[in-house]
Scaffold this active site. Structure first.
Site, PDB file in Angstrom:
ATOM      1  N   GLY A 169      -5.944  34.526  -1.110  1.00 35.42           N
ATOM      2  CA  GLY A 169      -7.056  35.281  -0.531  1.00 35.42           C
ATOM      3  C   GLY A 169      -8.391  34.758  -1.021  1.00 35.42           C
ATOM      4  O   GLY A 169      -9.348  35.512  -1.195  1.00 35.42           O
ATOM      5  N   GLY A 188     -11.894  35.440   0.887  1.00 31.30           N
ATOM      6  CA  GLY A 188     -12.432  36.784   1.030  1.00 31.30           C
ATOM      7  C   GLY A 188     -13.711  36.967   0.238  1.00 31.30           C
ATOM      8  O   GLY A 188     -14.200  36.046  -0.436  1.00 31.30           O
ATOM      9  N   GLN A 189     -14.257  38.188   0.300  1.00 31.54           N
ATOM     10  CA  GLN A 189     -15.539  38.469  -0.338  1.00 31.54           C
ATOM     11  C   GLN A 189     -15.512  38.176  -1.834  1.00 31.54           C
ATOM     12  O   GLN A 189     -16.352  37.446  -2.347  1.00 31.54           O
ATOM     13  CB  GLN A 189     -15.939  39.930  -0.107  1.00 31.54           C
ATOM     14  CG  GLN A 189     -17.332  40.268  -0.645  1.00 31.54           C
ATOM     15  CD  GLN A 189     -17.566  41.763  -0.791  1.00 31.54           C
ATOM     16  OE1 GLN A 189     -16.620  42.547  -0.808  1.00 31.54           O
ATOM     17  NE2 GLN A 189     -18.820  42.164  -0.927  1.00 31.54           N
ATOM     18  N   ASP A 242      -5.644  30.583   1.440  1.00 31.21           N
ATOM     19  CA  ASP A 242      -5.863  31.721   2.322  1.00 31.21           C
ATOM     20  C   ASP A 242      -5.039  31.494   3.568  1.00 31.21           C
ATOM     21  O   ASP A 242      -4.518  30.392   3.802  1.00 31.21           O
ATOM     22  CB  ASP A 242      -7.343  31.888   2.672  1.00 31.21           C
ATOM     23  CG  ASP A 242      -7.715  33.359   2.903  1.00 31.21           C
ATOM     24  OD1 ASP A 242      -7.116  33.973   3.817  1.00 31.21           O
ATOM     25  OD2 ASP A 242      -8.572  33.886   2.185  1.00 31.21           O
ATOM     26  N   ILE A 243      -4.927  32.525   4.390  1.00 29.08           N
ATOM     27  CA  ILE A 243      -4.164  32.401   5.633  1.00 29.08           C
ATOM     28  C   ILE A 243      -4.954  31.623   6.679  1.00 29.08           C
ATOM     29  O   ILE A 243      -4.421  31.199   7.695  1.00 29.08           O
ATOM     30  CB  ILE A 243      -3.759  33.794   6.161  1.00 29.08           C
ATOM     31  CG1 ILE A 243      -2.572  33.672   7.120  1.00 29.08           C
ATOM     32  CG2 ILE A 243      -4.955  34.522   6.780  1.00 29.08           C
ATOM     33  CD1 ILE A 243      -1.858  34.981   7.385  1.00 29.08           C
ATOM     34  N   ARG A 244      -6.243  31.426   6.396  1.00 27.69           N
ATOM     35  CA  ARG A 244      -7.111  30.642   7.275  1.00 27.69           C
ATOM     36  C   ARG A 244      -7.977  29.730   6.415  1.00 27.69           C
ATOM     37  O   ARG A 244      -8.106  29.941   5.210  1.00 27.69           O
ATOM     38  CB  ARG A 244      -8.022  31.559   8.096  1.00 27.69           C
ATOM     39  CG  ARG A 244      -9.026  32.296   7.250  1.00 27.69           C
ATOM     40  CD  ARG A 244      -9.818  33.346   8.009  1.00 27.69           C
ATOM     41  NE  ARG A 244     -10.924  33.862   7.213  1.00 27.69           N
ATOM     42  CZ  ARG A 244     -10.824  34.745   6.227  1.00 27.69           C
ATOM     43  NH1 ARG A 244      -9.628  35.200   5.887  1.00 27.69           N
ATOM     44  NH2 ARG A 244     -11.882  35.163   5.568  1.00 27.69           N
ATOM     45  N   ASP A 251       0.280  32.224   3.566  1.00 30.02           N
ATOM     46  CA  ASP A 251       0.464  33.638   3.841  1.00 30.02           C
ATOM     47  C   ASP A 251       0.865  34.295   2.523  1.00 30.02           C
ATOM     48  O   ASP A 251       1.871  33.907   1.908  1.00 30.02           O
ATOM     49  CB  ASP A 251       1.561  33.807   4.899  1.00 30.02           C
ATOM     50  CG  ASP A 251       1.872  35.256   5.229  1.00 30.02           C
ATOM     51  OD1 ASP A 251       1.495  36.157   4.454  1.00 30.02           O
ATOM     52  OD2 ASP A 251       2.523  35.495   6.269  1.00 30.02           O
ATOM     53  N   TYR A 258      -5.119  52.388   2.268  1.00 33.24           N
ATOM     54  CA  TYR A 258      -5.551  51.454   1.226  1.00 33.24           C
ATOM     55  C   TYR A 258      -5.334  52.063  -0.158  1.00 33.24           C
ATOM     56  O   TYR A 258      -4.759  51.430  -1.050  1.00 33.24           O
ATOM     57  CB  TYR A 258      -7.027  51.121   1.436  1.00 33.24           C
ATOM     58  CG  TYR A 258      -7.608  50.133   0.454  1.00 33.24           C
ATOM     59  CD1 TYR A 258      -7.111  48.844   0.351  1.00 33.24           C
ATOM     60  CD2 TYR A 258      -8.691  50.491  -0.352  1.00 33.24           C
ATOM     61  CE1 TYR A 258      -7.665  47.930  -0.537  1.00 33.24           C
ATOM     62  CE2 TYR A 258      -9.256  49.584  -1.234  1.00 33.24           C
ATOM     63  CZ  TYR A 258      -8.737  48.319  -1.323  1.00 33.24           C
ATOM     64  OH  TYR A 258      -9.290  47.417  -2.203  1.00 33.24           O
ATOM     65  N   LYS A 286      -2.761  50.971  -3.182  1.00 33.50           N
ATOM     66  CA  LYS A 286      -3.263  50.588  -4.496  1.00 33.50           C
ATOM     67  C   LYS A 286      -2.641  51.415  -5.623  1.00 33.50           C
ATOM     68  O   LYS A 286      -2.278  50.872  -6.671  1.00 33.50           O
ATOM     69  CB  LYS A 286      -4.794  50.704  -4.528  1.00 33.50           C
ATOM     70  CG  LYS A 286      -5.513  49.620  -3.739  1.00 33.50           C
ATOM     71  CD  LYS A 286      -5.178  48.232  -4.244  1.00 33.50           C
ATOM     72  CE  LYS A 286      -5.933  47.141  -3.521  1.00 33.50           C
ATOM     73  NZ  LYS A 286      -5.546  45.772  -3.982  1.00 33.50           N
TER      74      LYS A 286
END
Length: 318
Positions: A9, A12-13, A35-37, A53, A143, A147
């Protein structure tokens, strides 16, 4: 032993800036971003990058063995607002990715795991002010449910199998480098961009909605500090409370107006208001400060100066 790190990931941010800082500390070739992209070219070319993934055990294991990975930072997740729209997908991503990495650690393929939790673990029945490390946790969002479940999986794998997994309960994270990814605290990032771009902002929360927040630099610092500290100092294996500041949309507006006097805000609360109302206002993170000497640097005033300065500089370069 030389650390070789895999960040899942990484686009991401938080993942983007965490990866950049890890590369500065451990060397660019010793931190594998995934990342997945794909991310932007500059990010991909700064060090090893793999399309992964976060729920694909075999592919992750292949990358771990390819690079001799010792640590995994699992930053892939579907955040609060997006997860409410796609609850089953959110659960599958948020839980299955964690269980994949915990199993790989149990099997000794890696020696250390970082997994982020969130203030979303708390719910309407939790204390709103000075929310303690251990308290009632009855989250009302997908979410938050994922968590709080993840925290107990982390503790279970540590107690049952000796897995060195560490975690922080992030508040809202604010950054100028990467746009947020569908969280309830996203307004506190968007408001700065809109202040500069348009001079006005329509907020999806009420003006008096107080939430815990943190500047990205402090969040990254805390994450790496937690992973570097000696294991015997880690006394919480669910997830540590983490805090820096708390403010409302009205208060952040007033701070921005000190720099942009003509800035205006309007309010149009949406479904995210209900999520925000279930979360704490002020977090007690004394346990992190006592156990591994956590200290934040940025408050609302200093963060606002940094955000506006960096966004303006970024726009001048476009």
């Amino acid at each position: 032993m030389r650390e070789v790190i895999l960040v899942l990931g990484a686009c991401g941010q938080i993942g983007t800036e965490l990866t950049q800082e890890l590369r500065e500390i451990y060397g660019h070739n010793n931190v594998v971003a995934s990342d997945i992209r794909e991310g932007n070219d500059e990010f991909i070319n700064a060090g090893p990058f793999e399309i992964l993934d976060a729920t694909d055990r075999d592919s992750i294991l292949e990358v771990i063995q390819k690079y001799n990975i010792t640590q995994v930072y699992l930053m892939a997740a579907m955040l609060s607002a997006t997860a409410e729209k796609l609850p089953q997908k959110a659960w599958e991503l948020n839980m299955n990715s964690l269980l994949v990495i915990l199993e790989l650690a149990r099997e000794k393929h890696i020696k250390q795991v970082y997994w982020p939790s969130s203030i979303a673990v708390f719910g309407a029945t939790s204390p709103k002010v000075d929310t303690p490390q251990q308290t009632v946790m009855e989250p009302s969002t997908v979410y938050g449910i994922s968590k709080v479940s993840g925290e107990h999986w982390c503790n279970y794998y540590h107690e049952r199998f000796g897995v060195d997994v560490r975690s922080l309960r992030y508040p809202g994270i604010i950054s100028w480098k990467t746009k947020p990814g569908g969280g309830t605290t996203d307004y506190a990032v968007d408001i700065y961009f809109k202040a500069i771009e348009e001079g006005k902002y329509e907020c999806f929360l009420k003006e008096d909605t107080k939430l815990p927040m943190m500047y990205m630099n402090d969040a990254v610092k805390a994450t790496i500090q937690l992973m570097q500290v000696d294991a015997e100092k880690i006394n919480v294996r669910t997830s540590y409370n983490l805090a820096a500041m708390s403010f409302t949309p009205k208060e952040i507006t007033e701070e921005i107006q000190k720099h942009i006097p003509d800035f205006t805000i309007s309010y149009e609360p949406d479904f995210r208001q209900q999520i925000a109302d279930s979360w704490p206002q002020i977090i007690d993170d004394n346990k992190a400060r006592e156990d591994w000497n956590w200290k934040h640097k940025f408050d609302l005033a200093s963060m606002t100066k940094e955000m506006l300065k960096n966004i303006q500089a970024k726009m001048m370069c476009l």
